[in-house]
Design an enzyme around this catalytic site. Structure first.
Site, PDB file in Angstrom:
ATOM      1  N   SER A 206      -6.990  -6.919  -4.592  1.00 14.23           N
ATOM      2  CA  SER A 206      -7.452  -5.537  -4.658  1.00 14.23           C
ATOM      3  C   SER A 206      -8.958  -5.520  -4.924  1.00 14.23           C
ATOM      4  CB  SER A 206      -6.660  -4.766  -5.718  1.00 14.23           C
ATOM      5  OG  SER A 206      -6.769  -3.379  -5.528  1.00 14.23           O
ATOM      6  N   ASP A 322       1.231  -1.801   2.738  1.00 18.73           N
ATOM      7  CA  ASP A 322       0.348  -1.468   1.621  1.00 18.73           C
ATOM      8  C   ASP A 322      -0.260  -0.108   1.910  1.00 18.73           C
ATOM      9  OD1 ASP A 322      -1.554  -1.249  -0.349  1.00 18.73           O
ATOM     10  OD2 ASP A 322      -2.399  -3.252  -0.056  1.00 18.73           O
ATOM     11  N   HIS A 353       1.348  -3.503  -1.825  1.00 24.05           N
ATOM     12  CA  HIS A 353       0.032  -3.913  -2.299  1.00 24.05           C
ATOM     13  C   HIS A 353       0.091  -5.275  -2.978  1.00 24.05           C
ATOM     14  CE1 HIS A 353      -4.098  -3.389  -3.333  1.00 24.05           C
ATOM     15  NE2 HIS A 353      -3.889  -3.303  -4.626  1.00 24.05           N
TER      16      HIS A 353
END
Length: 603
Positions: A206, A322, A353
């Site tokens: 991320s 995601d 994710h």
């Protein structure tokens, strides 16, 4: 004789020194390195080339180091696995009013939001324990740093600004002897990385996956390979979609200033300055929650625009489902890297994710580029690894590239049926009447997809597939529409139907891909214009990339609707959208193209 004995003893001792060990092209766990109680752990502050907190001093980044004790006792030098993050020192609480209120008309200002403070956590010298147990026993040094304006790193968070690229660059420069590190945030004794070979690999998930890309775009010497996992590669693509104000999945009402507050855990005495200069000036004047247009502010936070100096090898990792950091983020960078001739690969799985590549894959990439082992990773004929729908995330199927080189564009046209379900065919049906839907955010996408009859969406489906059909690439949609208001949300889902609501259902059983756009941006992403009520406009845009096998017995559905409850603003219900079916179509990248589709329809 004594000298010979001493020489022999010295020779034996030298042979027993701990060194990295490799097998089948991978770094192996070495018992002498797998001694956590003996690992040397310390921290320091690396001086950068910028001052973003306004104190007149160059900002220093807080860095921690974890290394085998042999780097101290035996003069061993090792390469570095480096992860940087804005999250290590804690984040702001998600209090009421923290996110933007999405209940308003498009083009209007939302209510002012609340700005909670972060209570900083963590104690020196440890910033994070991530990566350590995996890589230190395999012959690496692990380094972490807090990004600017977070934790004990000085400066201001800019959420994609230049300092967030230059900060990891400074750390890599320090690892190569080109920048200075100090024992304290101010003053202190100089600390040198005498135990580093200078070769660095970065990874993280991320935001922590964004920073490796940010560092690579500087072209810094020593950064040999990056493995970003679900990275945000453009803050415009994270918070906007083809001109539309759109939230990331699971965070309705989030925007770039919300993320600024969320991560701003740095020195409390500097926060007022940072808030005033970054959040309440640069961001407030640049983010534009009124039009959603692409502008210089967003262009400066799009790493695709900064890739020219990049030379590090790249292994991208992402999930096709995601809906937070969407799969386009990795694909757009991978595609550019391939065009630039960089050594690049991409790993996609079918989940949400996060989700790094399998450990053995990461190991081979790090081993080759950091230890210099000739394991053939750069010579492999396959550059893409896709986890198939029913496979374990550690068992991807290799392909020559992504999209699948055998994929061909297949154009499908809607056949009228509203308010029930219409058809979707490779044959265009002429002279159809426009069909109309009524916007109502009260119904989420799943409810609309499951409804047999509703006036709040248009749904067109193929006949049932008699064979599996493989989609690989970036679908595209062209919709010709008219609106009863000057501004309206536009949402599109590609579905696998019938909808499976069983407890065992996976995301891939229902949603193939999605996309959103602002019809006001039908001519330009940088300049939207209000729609003339009742006038038809052609809106074309890409949906999220995908690679999915649609199972026999399913139908492919095209669903067109307006406000997407979980992603878009929530204007007052009632806006009418009319869709000209004669000038509306979807293009799907199908492995085998039209022939494969016909076979799947006719068997």
């Amino acid at each position: 004789m004594v000298f010979l004995q001493l020489g022999t003893i010295w020779s034996i001792a030298a042979q027993e020194k701990a060194v990295p060990r490799f097998q089948d092209g991978e770094a192996q766990v070495v018992a002498a390195f797998n001694t956590p109680k003996k690992w040397i752990r310390h921290d320091l502050f690396v001086e950068t080339t910028f001052d973003t907190d306004g104190d007149g001093l160059l900002d220093r980044m807080h860095v921690d180091v974890t290394r085998p004790y042999q780097t101290e006792t035996e003069g061993l030098k090792l390469p570095v696995i480096y992860e940087s993050s804005p999250y290590y020192a804690g984040v702001a609480p998600e209090v009421d009013g923290f996110f933007w209120d999405v209940h308003h008309e498009l083009g209007e200002k939302g209510k002012p939001r609340v700005h909670p403070e972060v209570v900083r956590t963590g104690k020196r010298p440890i910033i994070s324990n991530s990566q350590i147990e995996t890589w230190v026993p395999r012959g690496y040094i692990v380094v972490h740093s807090s990004s600017p304006g977070t934790g004990r790193s000085q400066g201001a968070p800019t959420v994609g600004g230049d300092n967030e690229s230059l900060a990891p660059k400074a750390v890599i420069d320090w690892l190569n002897g080109r920048a200075k590190g100090y024992s304290e945030p101010y003053g202190g004794e100089e600390v040198k990385a005498y135990w580093s070979t200078g070769k660095v690999g970065m990874t993280g998930t991320s935001y922590n996956g964004t920073i490796p890309l940010a560092a690579a775009t500087t072209g810094v010497d020593g950064l040999e390979v990056i493995i970003p996992v679900a990275p945000n590669t453009s803050y415009y693509h994270y918070y906007r979609s083809h001109g539309l104000i759109r939230s990331p999945g699971g965070y309705l009402g989030e925007d770039i200033d919300v993320l600024f507050d969320f991560i701003h855990s740095g020195d409390a005495s500097k926060r007022a300055h940072n808030n005033a200069t970054i959040r309440d000036d640069v961001m407030k004047n640049g983010m534009d929650r009124i039009t959603g247009d692409y502008n210089a502010f967003w262009a400066g936070r799009d790493y695709l625009n900064d890739m020219a100096p990049m030379k590090a090898a790249l292994l991208m990792s992402h999930g096709f489902n995601d809906w937070n950091v969407m799969p386009e983020h990795s694909y757009r960078i991978y595609k550019k890297a391939r065009e630039m001739g960089l050594e690049a690969g991409i790993y996609y799985h079918q989940f949400g994710h996060g989700g790094p590549p399998p450990l053995d894959m990461m190991n081979r990439w790090f081993t080759h580029y950091l230890h210099g082992v000739d394991n053939g990773i750069e010579k492999e004929p396959n550059r893409a690894w896709i986890v198939r729908e029913d496979d374990n995330i550690t068992n991807p199927t290799p392909y020559k590239d992504y999209p699948n080189p055998d994929a061909e564009d297949l154009t499908l046209y809607p056949v009228s049926g509203a308010p029930e379900i219409g058809g979707l065919s490779p044959l265009r049906v002429p002279n159809q009447e426009p069909e109309t839907l009524i916007d109502n955010y009260s119904f989420n996408g799943e409810a609309l997809a499951r409804a047999e009859i509703t006036s709040h969406r248009l749904l067109y489906v193929t006949p049932k597939l008699s064979r599996d059909l493989h989609i690989s690439g970036v679908p595209k949609i062209t919709i010709t529409l008219a609106s009863s208001k000057p501004a309206v949300n536009l949402s599109v889902w590609i579905l696998s139907l019938p909808w499976d609501d069983s407890r065992m259902a996976k995301t891939t059983d229902n949603i193939i891909t999605r996309g959103w756009a602002d019809p006001q941006n039908h001519n330009s992403l940088t300049r939207g214009e209000p729609l003339k009520v009742g006038e038809y406009y052609e809106v074309s845009f890409e949906l999220q990339p995908d690679d999915q096998v649609i199972k026999a017995g399913q139908q492919i559905g095209l669903m067109i609707f307006s406000s997407d409850k979980d992603f878009t603003l929530h204007p007052k219900p009632g806006t009418k959208l009319a869709v000209d079916l004669d000038r509306t179509y979807v293009t799907l990248p199908v492995v085998g193209g039209l022939d494969a589709f016909k076979t799947a329809m006719n068997d």
